[in-house]
Design a protein around this motif. Structure first.
Motif, PDB file in Angstrom:
ATOM      1  N   PHE A 321       0.855  -1.208   0.000  1.00  0.00           N
ATOM      2  CA  PHE A 321       0.000   0.000   0.000  1.00  0.00           C
ATOM      3  C   PHE A 321       0.884   1.250   0.000  1.00  0.00           C
ATOM      4  N   ASN A 322       1.934   1.233   0.831  1.00  0.00           N
ATOM      5  CA  ASN A 322       2.829   2.401   0.908  1.00  0.00           C
ATOM      6  C   ASN A 322       3.448   2.691  -0.451  1.00  0.00           C
ATOM      7  N   LYS A 323       3.883   1.599  -1.134  1.00  0.00           N
ATOM      8  CA  LYS A 323       4.527   1.781  -2.445  1.00  0.00           C
ATOM      9  C   LYS A 323       3.514   2.305  -3.464  1.00  0.00           C
ATOM     10  N   ILE A 324       2.296   1.752  -3.424  1.00  0.00           N
ATOM     11  CA  ILE A 324       1.274   2.174  -4.406  1.00  0.00           C
ATOM     12  C   ILE A 324       0.949   3.663  -4.225  1.00  0.00           C
ATOM     13  N   ILE A 325       0.797   4.081  -2.983  1.00  0.00           N
ATOM     14  CA  ILE A 325       0.484   5.507  -2.720  1.00  0.00           C
ATOM     15  C   ILE A 325       1.640   6.386  -3.206  1.00  0.00           C
ATOM     16  N   LYS A 326       2.853   5.895  -3.031  1.00  0.00           N
ATOM     17  CA  LYS A 326       4.033   6.638  -3.487  1.00  0.00           C
ATOM     18  C   LYS A 326       3.993   6.794  -5.016  1.00  0.00           C
ATOM     19  N   ILE A 327       3.657   5.699  -5.700  1.00  0.00           N
ATOM     20  CA  ILE A 327       3.606   5.749  -7.172  1.00  0.00           C
ATOM     21  C   ILE A 327       2.505   6.721  -7.626  1.00  0.00           C
ATOM     22  N   LEU A 328       1.360   6.665  -6.927  1.00  0.00           N
ATOM     23  CA  LEU A 328       0.225   7.521  -7.334  1.00  0.00           C
ATOM     24  C   LEU A 328       0.478   8.996  -7.012  1.00  0.00           C
ATOM     25  N   ASN A 329       1.389   9.230  -6.075  1.00  0.00           N
ATOM     26  CA  ASN A 329       1.648  10.601  -5.645  1.00  0.00           C
ATOM     27  C   ASN A 329       2.512  11.337  -6.667  1.00  0.00           C
ATOM     28  N   ASP A 330       1.988  11.478  -7.834  1.00  0.00           N
ATOM     29  CA  ASP A 330       2.707  12.083  -8.952  1.00  0.00           C
ATOM     30  C   ASP A 330       1.723  13.047  -9.600  1.00  0.00           C
ATOM     31  N   GLU A 331       2.196  14.256  -9.909  1.00  0.00           N
ATOM     32  CA  GLU A 331       1.199  15.254 -10.350  1.00  0.00           C
ATOM     33  C   GLU A 331       0.480  14.868 -11.639  1.00  0.00           C
ATOM     34  N   LYS A 332       1.142  14.042 -12.495  1.00  0.00           N
ATOM     35  CA  LYS A 332       0.460  13.614 -13.740  1.00  0.00           C
ATOM     36  C   LYS A 332      -0.709  12.679 -13.411  1.00  0.00           C
ATOM     37  N   VAL A 333      -0.478  11.790 -12.434  1.00  0.00           N
ATOM     38  CA  VAL A 333      -1.541  10.849 -12.031  1.00  0.00           C
ATOM     39  C   VAL A 333      -2.674  11.621 -11.345  1.00  0.00           C
ATOM     40  N   ILE A 334      -2.294  12.531 -10.467  1.00  0.00           N
ATOM     41  CA  ILE A 334      -3.312  13.303  -9.741  1.00  0.00           C
ATOM     42  C   ILE A 334      -4.162  14.116 -10.736  1.00  0.00           C
ATOM     43  N   LYS A 335      -3.499  14.599 -11.791  1.00  0.00           N
ATOM     44  CA  LYS A 335      -4.222  15.357 -12.837  1.00  0.00           C
ATOM     45  C   LYS A 335      -5.267  14.438 -13.501  1.00  0.00           C
ATOM     46  N   ILE A 336      -4.872  13.187 -13.790  1.00  0.00           N
ATOM     47  CA  ILE A 336      -5.820  12.244 -14.420  1.00  0.00           C
ATOM     48  C   ILE A 336      -7.003  12.017 -13.479  1.00  0.00           C
ATOM     49  N   ILE A 337      -6.688  11.787 -12.195  1.00  0.00           N
ATOM     50  CA  ILE A 337      -7.759  11.526 -11.215  1.00  0.00           C
ATOM     51  C   ILE A 337      -8.683  12.746 -11.132  1.00  0.00           C
ATOM     52  N   ASN A 338      -8.082  13.932 -11.037  1.00  0.00           N
ATOM     53  CA  ASN A 338      -8.895  15.145 -10.879  1.00  0.00           C
ATOM     54  C   ASN A 338      -9.741  15.457 -12.106  1.00  0.00           C
ATOM     55  N   GLU A 339      -9.177  15.165 -13.278  1.00  0.00           N
ATOM     56  CA  GLU A 339      -9.918  15.515 -14.492  1.00  0.00           C
ATOM     57  C   GLU A 339     -10.909  14.441 -14.905  1.00  0.00           C
ATOM     58  N   GLU A 340     -10.556  13.170 -14.638  1.00  0.00           N
ATOM     59  CA  GLU A 340     -11.406  12.113 -15.198  1.00  0.00           C
ATOM     60  C   GLU A 340     -12.005  11.164 -14.177  1.00  0.00           C
ATOM     61  N   GLY A 341     -11.648  11.349 -12.920  1.00  0.00           N
ATOM     62  CA  GLY A 341     -12.154  10.441 -11.880  1.00  0.00           C
ATOM     63  C   GLY A 341     -13.662  10.578 -11.697  1.00  0.00           C
ATOM     64  N   ASP A 342     -14.336   9.452 -11.579  1.00  0.00           N
ATOM     65  CA  ASP A 342     -15.778   9.437 -11.316  1.00  0.00           C
ATOM     66  C   ASP A 342     -15.990   8.350 -10.273  1.00  0.00           C
TER      67      ASP A 342
END
Ligand SMILES: Cc1cc2nc3c(=O)[nH]c(=O)nc-3n(C[C@H](O)[C@H](O)[C@H](O)COP(=O)(O)OP(=O)(O)OC[C@H]3O[C@@H](n4cnc5c(N)ncnc54)[C@H](O)[C@@H]3O)c2cc1C
Length: 375
Positions: A321-342
């Motif tokens: 879980f720690n590693k996955i959160i680290k990988i997701l903690n990237d501004e490109k990923v966060i941008k995808i989540i913010n723009e397309e997350g439902d």
């Protein structure tokens, strides 16, 4: 003889009752409790999609952001100024829906428990009734499902408290990790003033883990509730003259435990199948099969995908879980989540994230689990 008898005045039963009664049919709804919506175990975080279906009812405030805590305490912050969902007063939400059903002409019988159904007969704590179609919207321990001879979905135990615990009104918190909530997650959702709903679901004792979380967050319970979250759909949802919808059928997102949106989407399919059956005077198994075909080809696909993600999730250890959160903690990923997350369609965003972060692919293997056969 009623056209439709609905067991359960939860959100799904009331919604179906409202829609069928507004077509001019005789509808009766049985609710075992003396008040609609009470007791409530729900954490009341609803996606915006729900309000497109039922209208803006029961809303307390918008939810725009989330903070996800990994077991090591690191954080993933998602969201922005866009409204993703609403925190609702769940009792008010259920009552508004029931009121709408009543206003359209549905008869609502409170404090009347359905004890037995055998098509076309309904036997309750107060009397005997007949209906052309019987709908089981009677939650996780559905009596209608039992009478139809259908097995129960797998249920995850949940526990929740209301406590004084300040956090930003537009932000919800999620805590993941097998040391926090084995197999699921914990949440903290702001209510109003400085009150919050804090809870978790788990494959182990949810009360035990909630007590640990309360200690960690330094909160004292003002009220306590418990409930169950189905995490897979049942094998069949129709029979001659009978349907089961909502939690009764396990129509809940296994990724989040959210059941109101998928339940309403399945209810739309049920309403169409009931309307067609009443118009044709055909209540056979074959006629009502359209209900199941409709929901499985629609939101059912997302529920299946959510079950798959849930099975993966239950496998992760805290270091993963720690590693996955680290990988997701990237501004490109966060941008995808913010723009397309439902919230209701996690599959869309998950596929894009896997493309952006192929290193996550190694987590995509399914362990053998005792409940795997049922999903
Ligand atoms: C802790 C927890 C938190 C949750 N948080 C969320 C959330 O934030 N967002 C979300 O979308 N979902 C959430 N859910 C799930 C959500 O509450 C359910 O999916 C939803 O309530 C399902 O609606 P329903 O109408 O199918 O069933 P229910 O809401 O369970 O309603 C069933 C009704 O049937 C009645 N009934 C049962 N048996 C009989 C009988 N024999 N005779 C007469 N009446 C009967 C019951 O009293 C009840 O009123 C949560 C669940 C839990 C346990």
């Amino acid at each position: 003889m009623y056209d439709v008898a609905i067991v359960g005045a939860g959100p799904i039963g009331s919604f179906i009752g409202k829609e069928i009664a507004s077509l001019g049919y005789n509808v009766i709804i049985f609710e075992e409790h003396s008040e609609i919506g009470n007791p409530s175990h729900c954490s009341g975080l609803f996606s915006t999609n729900i309000f497109d279906i039922v209208g803006k009812i029961g809303i307390l405030h918008p939810a725009k952001k989330a903070v996800i805590y990994a077991p090591d305490g690191s954080k993933l912050r998602i969201g922005n100024d866009k409204v993703r969902g609403y925190v609702v007063d769940r009792v008010k939400f259920d009552r508004e829906l029931a009121k709408m059903a009543g206003a359209k002409g549905a008869e609502i019988h409170l404090k009347e428990r359905v004890k037995k159904v055998k098509y076309t007969d309904i036997s309750t704590s107060k009397g005997e009734y007949k209906a052309k179609i019987i709908v089981g919207a009677d939650g996780i321990n559905s009596i209608v499902r039992k009478e139809m001879g259908i097995g129960a979905p797998k249920i995850l135990g949940a526990a929740q408290i209301i406590a004084h615990s300040h956090l930003d009104e537009d932000t919800v918190e999620i805590f993941i990790g097998s040391s926090i909530a084995p197999g699921f997650f914990a949440w903290r959702i702001p209510l109003f003033d400085d009150l919050a709903k804090i809870g978790l679901a788990s494959y182990k004792s949810s009360w035990l883990y909630l007590k640990k979380l309360m200690k960690k967050l330094k909160v004292q319970p003002l009220s306590i509730s418990g409930g169950g979250i189905p995490i897979n759909t049942v094998e069949r949802t129709y029979a001659r003259g009978m349907l089961i919808v909502g939690d009764a059928a396990g129509q809940v997102k296994a990724t989040s435990g959210g059941g109101v949106y998928p339940g309403l989407m399945c209810a739309k399919c049920a309403i169409k199948a009931i309307k067609d059956a009443l118009e044709r005077g055909d209540y056979s198994e074959n006629a009502l099969k359209n209900y199941e075909t409709c929901w499985r080809n629609g939101i059912g696909k997302e529920l299946k995908y959510a079950s798959y993600l849930h099975r993966l999730y239950t496998k992760f250890r805290d270091d993963e879980f720690n590693k996955i959160i680290k990988i997701l903690n990237d501004e490109k990923v966060i941008k995808i989540i913010n723009e397309e997350g439902d919230i209701d369609y996690p599959s869309k965003v998950a596929i894009k994230i896997f493309r952006k972060k192929p290193s996550l692919m190694k987590y995509l293997s399914i362990p053998a689990r005792p409940y795997r056969k049922r999903i």
